[in-house]
Design an enzyme around this catalytic site. Structure first.
Site, PDB file in Angstrom:
ATOM      1  N   CYS A 106      46.247  10.803 -32.488  1.00 26.62           N
ATOM      2  CA  CYS A 106      46.012  12.221 -32.060  1.00 26.62           C
ATOM      3  C   CYS A 106      46.648  11.839 -30.711  1.00 26.62           C
ATOM      4  O   CYS A 106      45.994  12.046 -29.613  1.00 26.62           O
ATOM      5  CB  CYS A 106      44.675  12.535 -32.064  1.00 26.62           C
ATOM      6  N   PRO A 109      49.020  14.330 -25.002  1.00 23.70           N
ATOM      7  CA  PRO A 109      50.233  14.254 -24.307  1.00 23.70           C
ATOM      8  C   PRO A 109      50.450  12.752 -23.857  1.00 23.70           C
ATOM      9  O   PRO A 109      51.349  12.549 -23.300  1.00 23.70           O
ATOM     10  CB  PRO A 109      49.963  15.068 -23.108  1.00 23.70           C
ATOM     11  N   CYS A 225      35.746  14.153 -25.811  1.00 23.58           N
ATOM     12  CA  CYS A 225      35.378  14.503 -24.535  1.00 23.58           C
ATOM     13  C   CYS A 225      34.356  15.599 -24.740  1.00 23.58           C
ATOM     14  O   CYS A 225      34.212  16.580 -24.086  1.00 23.58           O
ATOM     15  CB  CYS A 225      36.580  14.992 -23.590  1.00 23.58           C
TER      16      CYS A 225
END
Lengths: 295, 153
Positions: A106, A109, A225
C-alpha cells in the site's frame, strides 16, 4: 458508537489518558543521495533548526523553520523526505534488505518506499502497489525526486498481490486505516466504530493475501496509524490464529501492545507488537510477523 | 531509444545505456537493470530509472536522466546562489549569475545548469555568446527541479 467521548473512553480503558497533542514535523535524510552531516549543516545554514529523533537513525524533528521545508533546494534534490517520525519505524524492522525482493503493498505516496530503497541502497527490487490511481503520480514523483531506481510500481489492489506471480522476501503492509486524532483535527467528528470495523476487515484481507506471496522464512511488517485495537492487536491476534503467523520480537520505540482488549484475552505474543500513543509523534502501531513454522 | 541518444547529444554528451534494458510505456521511457527486467510485467506504471517522456514531438527528460548527463562530459554552466534560486523558480539566467562554463557554448545548444555545489538544477537553452553579453538573459530556462512542486499543484 462515535464521537470524542466514545473513543476517549476506549483509550482510557486501554490505559491511556487523552491529551491534545500536536506531533512535531519530521524529516528523514535520504542517505543514498547525500551525506547526512552535510545535509544537516546545509539546512541549519538556511535557519532550519533540527533535533535528532532519539529512536531513529536518520530522522530529525524540525524544531524551527521560517519557510516550508518542502521547498528547499535540498528537498527538491531528494536529499531528504518529509516523513512523520513514527512512520519512519516500520521499514527499519526488516532484518536484512540488501538484494532482497520486497513488496510494499500500500505504497502511495511513497515515503516508506523511498526509505526502503535507501535501506536497500537501490539494490534488489521493490514492487510497490497502490489501489488509487490518482496517488500513483505522487508516488512516481517521489521516486524520481529521490533517484530511486530499484522499484516497479503497479496500479493494483494489495488484495490481488498474488496476480504478480512473485514470492517476496519481505512485505511491508502499511495498511489503509482509520488514522488518528493527532493527525486529523476533525477525526472525532468524522469517524465511527463502523469505519473502524470496515477498515479492520480490509486489513485482514490484505494480511491474508500477503501471506500467500510471502517466501518461507520471509518477514511481514504490519503497521497502521490507528489507535483502534480492531485494526491493531485484534487483527494480529486473528492473523496468529487464522494465517498461522507468529509475532517476532522487535526492538523499537513504543510500548508493548495490549493483550487484553475490553475483557477479551489475546495471544500473549501480541505484546511483542508496539503501540505508540500520540505525543511528540502521531499514534501508531507496528509489528513484525513470520510464518509460525518458519525457522 | 534514439530520442534519448538524440537528447543527450544536444549537451555534447554520450551515455552508454543498454538498449535492451530501456522500456517504453505510454510514451514514457524507463531504464531497468537485469533484475527488474526479469520481474516487470507489461502493465507497470513506473519502473527503474525514469528517463523521460514524449509529448507531441518533444522529449521531456526526467531529472534522473539530467543527473546522469551531468555526471558525464557535457555542456554545463555553474551559477551563483542567487541565480540558482531564481532558476528553480522558473526564471532565466543572466550573464552575471554564471560563475563557470564547461563544454561548448554554441547559441541554441542546451546546457545543464548546476549550482555552487555542482548539483544539477535543470537545463536551459543558450541564447547568445556566453562570454560577451552583459546584463542580458543568456540562458533560457527549459526545465528545473522546482517542477516537482509545480506538478503536484
Amino acid at each position: 458508537m462515535s464521537g470524542k467521548e466514545f473513543f476517549v473512553n476506549r483509550y482510557e480503558k486501554l490505559g491511556w489518558k487523552y491529551e491534545d497533542v500536536v506531533p512535531k514535523q519530521a524529516i528523514r535524510i535520504n542517505i543514498m543521495n547525500a551525506d547526512e552531516t552535510r545535509v544537516v549543516k546545509r539546512l541549519e545554514s538556511l535557519g532550519i533548526e533540527l533535533e535528532r529523533v532519539p529512536f531513529l537513525e536518520h530522522g530529525y524533528w524540525v524544531s524551527k523553520t521560517k519557510f516550508s521545508i518542502g521547498v528547499a533546494t535540498e528537498y527538491l534534490l531528494g536529499y531528504y523526505s518529509i516523513q512523520e517520525a513514527a512512520a519512519q519505524i516500520p521499514a527499519t524492522l526488516f532484518s536484512e534488505l540488501k538484494d532482497k525482493t520486497v513488496l510494499d503493498a500500500c505504497a502511495a505516496p511513497g515515503g516508506k518506499t523511498v526509505q526502503l530503497a535507501n535501506l536497500m541502497q537501490n539494490t534488489g527490487a521493490i514492487i510497490a502497489l497502490d489501489v488509487e490511481k490518482v496517488r500513483l503520480a505522487a508516488l512516481a514523483n517521489h521516486l524520481e525526486r529521490c533517484s530511486v531506481t530499484n522499484t516497479i510500481v503497479y496500479h493494483l489492489d494489495a488484495r490481488k498481490a498474488s496476480q504478480l506471480k512473485t514470492k517476496f522476501d519481505h512485505i511491508l503492509l502499511d495498511v489503509p486505516c482509520s488514522g488518528n486524532f493527532a493527525a486529523d483535527k476533525d477525526w472525532f467528528k468524522r469517524r465511527t466504530i463502523k469505519d473502524v470495523e470496515r477498515n479492520a476487515e480490509l486489513q485482514r484481507e490484505i494480511l491474508a493475501e500477503a501471506t500467500k506471496v510471502l517466501k518461507d522464512g520471509g518477514e511481514i511488517v504490519y503497521s497502521t496509524c490507528s489507535l483502534e485495537p480492531e485494526e491493531n492487536e485484534l487483527n494480529i491476534n486473528w492473523a496468529i490464529k487464522e494465517l498461522n503467523l507468529k509475532v517476532e520480537k522487535v526492538n523499537c520505540y513504543g510500548e508493548r501492545a495490549k493483550t487484553n482488549i475490553f475483557g477479551k484475552q489475546l495471544d500473549n505474543s501480541v505484546a511483542d507488537c508496539r503501540r505508540i500513543w500520540p505525543g511528540t509523534t502521531q499514534g501508531f502501531f507496528v509489528c513484525k510477523l513470520k510464518r509460525a513454522n518458519a525457522l | 531509444m534514439n530520442v534519448i541518444d538524440e537528447f543527450v547529444s544536444k549537451f555534447g554528451a554520450h551515455l552508454s545505456l543498454k538498449k535492451s534494458l530501456i522500456i517504453e510505456n505510454k510514451n514514457r521511457y524507463f531504464l531497468l537493470n537485469e533484475n527488474l527486467r526479469r520481474l516487470v510485467d507489461k502493465n507497470f506504471f513506473y519502473a527503474g530509472a525514469y528517463l523521460g517522456k514524449i509529448k507531441g514531438e518533444k522529449f521531456f527528460p526526467s531529472f534522473i536522466l539530467l543527473k546522469m548527463i551531468a555526471n558525464s562530459k557535457a555542456t554545463k554552466i555553474y551559477v551563483d546562489a542567487k541565480a540558482a534560486w531564481l532558476f528553480i523558480c522558473r526564471r532565466d539566467i543572466f550573464k552575471q549569475g554564471i560563475v563557470k562554463i564547461e563544454g561548448f557554448k554554441k547559441k541554441g545548444a542546451y546546457t545543464l545548469v548546476l549550482n555552487q555545489y555542482g548539483e544539477c538544477l535543470g537545463f536551459g537553452r543558450i541564447l547568445c555568446d556566453l562570454y560577451e553579453e552583459i546584463g542580458k538573459v543568456v540562458i533560457k530556462n527549459v526545465s528545473d527541479i522546482g517542477d516537482f512542486l509545480r506538478r503536484e499543484r
